[in-house]
Design a protein around this motif. Sequence first.
Motif, PDB file in Angstrom:
ATOM      1  N   HIS A  11       0.785  -1.168  -0.022  1.00  0.00           N
ATOM      2  CA  HIS A  11       0.144   0.068  -0.060  1.00  0.00           C
ATOM      3  C   HIS A  11       0.870   1.255   0.026  1.00  0.00           C
ATOM      4  O   HIS A  11       1.849   1.364   0.638  1.00  0.00           O
ATOM      5  N   HIS A  54     -10.565   6.322 -13.536  1.00  0.00           N
ATOM      6  CA  HIS A  54      -9.864   6.582 -12.360  1.00  0.00           C
ATOM      7  C   HIS A  54      -8.133   6.693 -12.496  1.00  0.00           C
ATOM      8  O   HIS A  54      -7.534   7.068 -11.545  1.00  0.00           O
ATOM      9  N   TRP A  75      -1.943  -1.544  -9.236  1.00  0.00           N
ATOM     10  CA  TRP A  75      -3.279  -0.591  -9.285  1.00  0.00           C
ATOM     11  C   TRP A  75      -2.572   0.586  -9.186  1.00  0.00           C
ATOM     12  O   TRP A  75      -2.394   1.257  -8.037  1.00  0.00           O
ATOM     13  N   GLU A  77      -3.697   3.651  -9.569  1.00  0.00           N
ATOM     14  CA  GLU A  77      -4.365   4.707  -9.037  1.00  0.00           C
ATOM     15  C   GLU A  77      -4.795   4.699  -7.764  1.00  0.00           C
ATOM     16  O   GLU A  77      -4.965   5.529  -7.116  1.00  0.00           O
ATOM     17  N   ARG A  78      -4.326   3.493  -7.182  1.00  0.00           N
ATOM     18  CA  ARG A  78      -4.062   3.438  -5.729  1.00  0.00           C
ATOM     19  C   ARG A  78      -2.783   3.320  -5.028  1.00  0.00           C
ATOM     20  O   ARG A  78      -2.473   2.907  -3.885  1.00  0.00           O
TER      21      ARG A  78
END
Length: 123
Positions: A11, A54, A75, A77-78
């Motif tokens: 993350h 996104h 991902w 966009e994250r």
Amino acid sequence: MHGLHLTADLHDCRCAARWLVDASLLGAACRDAAQAAGLQVVGELLHTFAATRHGPGGVTAALLLAESHVCVHTWPERKAVTLDVYVCNFGADHSAKAQALMAELLALFEPRHAERHALQRGG
């Protein structure tokens, strides 16, 4: 069938954006990291997903290893990544090689937070 299966959910990755959107670049990095860890790449599949409202599309890099596999999904966009490294320990224990490969991939993406798991497979 005995082996080590490592996973990580990353993350808030602080790496350069290119690692999250360029399948060829990511595939080469995975291949280099696997070979540096002493694992043998015998095939690969790279895919770039289409951009959405996104943001840019993510990528998947899947490498088939003589010892099993490594898969990376992004991902952008994250700023998130999932990693999957599995090695069979038939004939030799490749666990340290799997750990080295995972460490190299973690360093590449520079996550602020990582959820990691290790599973011993094959009773």
